[in-house]
Design a protein around this motif. Structure first.
Motif, short mmCIF file in Angstrom:
data_model
loop_
_atom_site.label_atom_id
_atom_site.label_comp_id
_atom_site.label_asym_id
_atom_site.label_seq_id
_atom_site.Cartn_x
_atom_site.Cartn_y
_atom_site.Cartn_z
N ARG A 1 -1.22 14.46 2.98
CA ARG A 1 -1.43 13.41 2.00
C ARG A 1 -0.12 12.63 1.94
NH1 ARG A 1 -2.32 9.42 -1.30
NH2 ARG A 1 -2.95 9.82 -3.45
N ALA B 1 -3.02 4.67 2.47
CA ALA B 1 -4.23 4.78 3.29
C ALA B 1 -4.14 3.97 4.58
CB ALA B 1 -5.44 4.34 2.47
N GLU C 1 -11.27 9.45 2.95
CA GLU C 1 -10.95 9.28 1.53
C GLU C 1 -12.11 8.58 0.83
OE1 GLU C 1 -7.05 7.81 0.55
OE2 GLU C 1 -7.55 7.55 -1.57
N GLY D 1 0.13 9.14 1.24
CA GLY D 1 0.21 8.22 0.12
C GLY D 1 0.05 6.75 0.44
N ASP E 1 0.87 -1.17 0.00
CA ASP E 1 0.00 0.00 0.00
C ASP E 1 0.91 1.22 0.00
OD1 ASP E 1 -2.28 1.57 0.10
OD2 ASP E 1 -2.25 1.65 2.29
N GLY E 2 0.72 2.06 -1.02
CA GLY E 2 1.66 3.18 -1.19
C GLY E 2 2.66 2.84 -2.29
N THR E 3 2.17 2.24 -3.36
CA THR E 3 3.08 1.81 -4.43
C THR E 3 3.83 2.99 -5.05
OG1 THR E 3 1.67 -0.10 -4.91
CG2 THR E 3 3.17 0.58 -6.65
N TYR F 1 -6.89 7.53 -8.73
CA TYR F 1 -5.99 7.58 -9.87
C TYR F 1 -6.64 8.11 -11.14
CZ TYR F 1 -2.82 4.82 -7.00
OH TYR F 1 -1.97 4.40 -6.01
C1 IPD Z 1 -3.34 3.83 -2.66
C2 IPD Z 1 -2.84 4.51 -1.42
C3 IPD Z 1 -3.16 5.99 -1.46
C4 IPD Z 1 -4.63 6.24 -1.62
C5 IPD Z 1 -5.13 5.54 -2.87
C6 IPD Z 1 -4.82 4.04 -2.79
P1 IPD Z 1 -2.00 1.70 -3.53
O1 IPD Z 1 -3.10 2.43 -2.59
O2 IPD Z 1 -3.40 3.94 -0.26
O3 IPD Z 1 -2.77 6.65 -0.28
O4 IPD Z 1 -4.85 7.63 -1.74
O5 IPD Z 1 -6.53 5.73 -2.93
O6 IPD Z 1 -5.26 3.41 -3.97
O7 IPD Z 1 -2.45 1.87 -4.94
O8 IPD Z 1 -0.70 2.36 -3.29
O9 IPD Z 1 -2.02 0.27 -3.07
#
Ligand code: IPD
Length: 264
Positions: free
Chosen positions: A184, A188, A205, A186, A88-90, A160
């Motif tokens: 923010r 969640a 969010e 990055g 999470d936070g790719t 995204y």
């Molecule tokens: C994202 C992150 C980001 C949030 C996006 C998610 P991911 O997850 O948690 O903070 O704002 O809505 O999609 O794509 O990095 O697994």
């Protein structure tokens, strides 16, 4: 049927080896970068490798459990289901910003009963068992004592898709004058854990998937946050709002008035 504490112990052990794998692959240089839903929604070879690793480890320990993961989806129906975001936070992972996590929750009969969020970059780890409190290591967590939305530091995130982001930006424009400030970071799952430990007063969010909020949402709730959607809805893709009860009402009502759960 395993007890939630046993499920948590397994989750923690798997999240640790998964974090090690993510870090090893990061040290070798991020590879296999492609996009998913939009040109800004990235996935790396590590996201996939970490998810495969977690699935293998869970299958070895508890064959027959179901897994819902960000990269490979859902496999089967079973009484115990694991909900996984391998990284999470790719985007942070891609840029080597130390704010990305393995997020793993165990759901029994549709209720999340245990969860771990491990920031792979820093080794910080947050855990919770339903009814058993939330912890960072041995330290029991409690949400902030802030009761005035005007003084609240609020975390959020953005999706995204361009249309979704525009909607989220409009909501933020309506909120920013009524809070202390916005963050923010990055990831969640980590944001929700920061609410649990009071480093953020609140978080909201739109557009999250279960793998983004299942484990962190339990950690926040067990630390005393209310974690909901808007207007009586449970937390879900329309909205996740996490805050101490007094703050939650104010943030919820303002987000609701701004139509935050609607739109693209
Ligand atoms: C994202 C992150 C980001 C949030 C996006 C998610 P991911 O997850 O948690 O903070 O704002 O809505 O999609 O794509 O990095 O697994």
């Amino acid at each position: 049927m395993a007890q939630p504490v046993e499920l948590l112990a397994l989750a923690v052990s798997v999240a640790r080896s998964a974090s090690d794998l993510a870090n090893r692959m990061r040290a070798e240089g991020v590879s296999g970068v492609t996009t998913k839903s939009t040109a800004t929604d990235v996935v790396t070879a590590a996201d996939r490798a970490v998810e495969r690793h977690v699935r293998e480890e869970l299958a070895r320990a508890r064959p027959g459990d179901a897994v819902l993961g960000e990269e490979y989806g859902a496999d089967r129906d079973a009484p115990v289901r694991w909900i996984l975001d391998p990284i999470d936070g790719t985007v942070n992972y891609l840029y080597d910003l130390p704010q990305y996590a393995v997020s793993l929750a165990a759901e029994v009969g549709g209720v999340v009963v245990a969860g771990v969020v491990r920031n792979a970059a820093t080794g910080r780890e947050w855990t919770a068992v339903r009814g058993g409190g939330a912890f960072a290591g041995q330290r029991r967590l409690a949400v902030s004592g802030e009761t005035d939305l005007g003084q609240a530091l609020v975390g959020t995130g953005f999706g995204y898709a361009a249309e979704r982001r525009l909607h989220q930006a409009r909501v933020l424009a309506g909120l920013i004058g009524h809070i202390r400030d916005i963050r923010r970071f990055g990831a969640a799952s980590i944001d929700l854990c920061l609410v649990a430990e009071g480093s953020l007063d609140a978080y909201y969010e739109k557009g999250l998937n279960a793998w983004d909020h299942a484990a962190g949402g339990l950690v926040a709730a067990e630390a005393g946050a209310l974690v909901t959607g808007l207007d009586g809805a449970p937390p879900g893709p329309d909205m996740v709002v996490a805050a101490p009860p007094a703050l939650h009402t104010q943030l919820h009502d303002r987000l609701s008035a701004l139509g935050a759960a609607g739109g693209p």
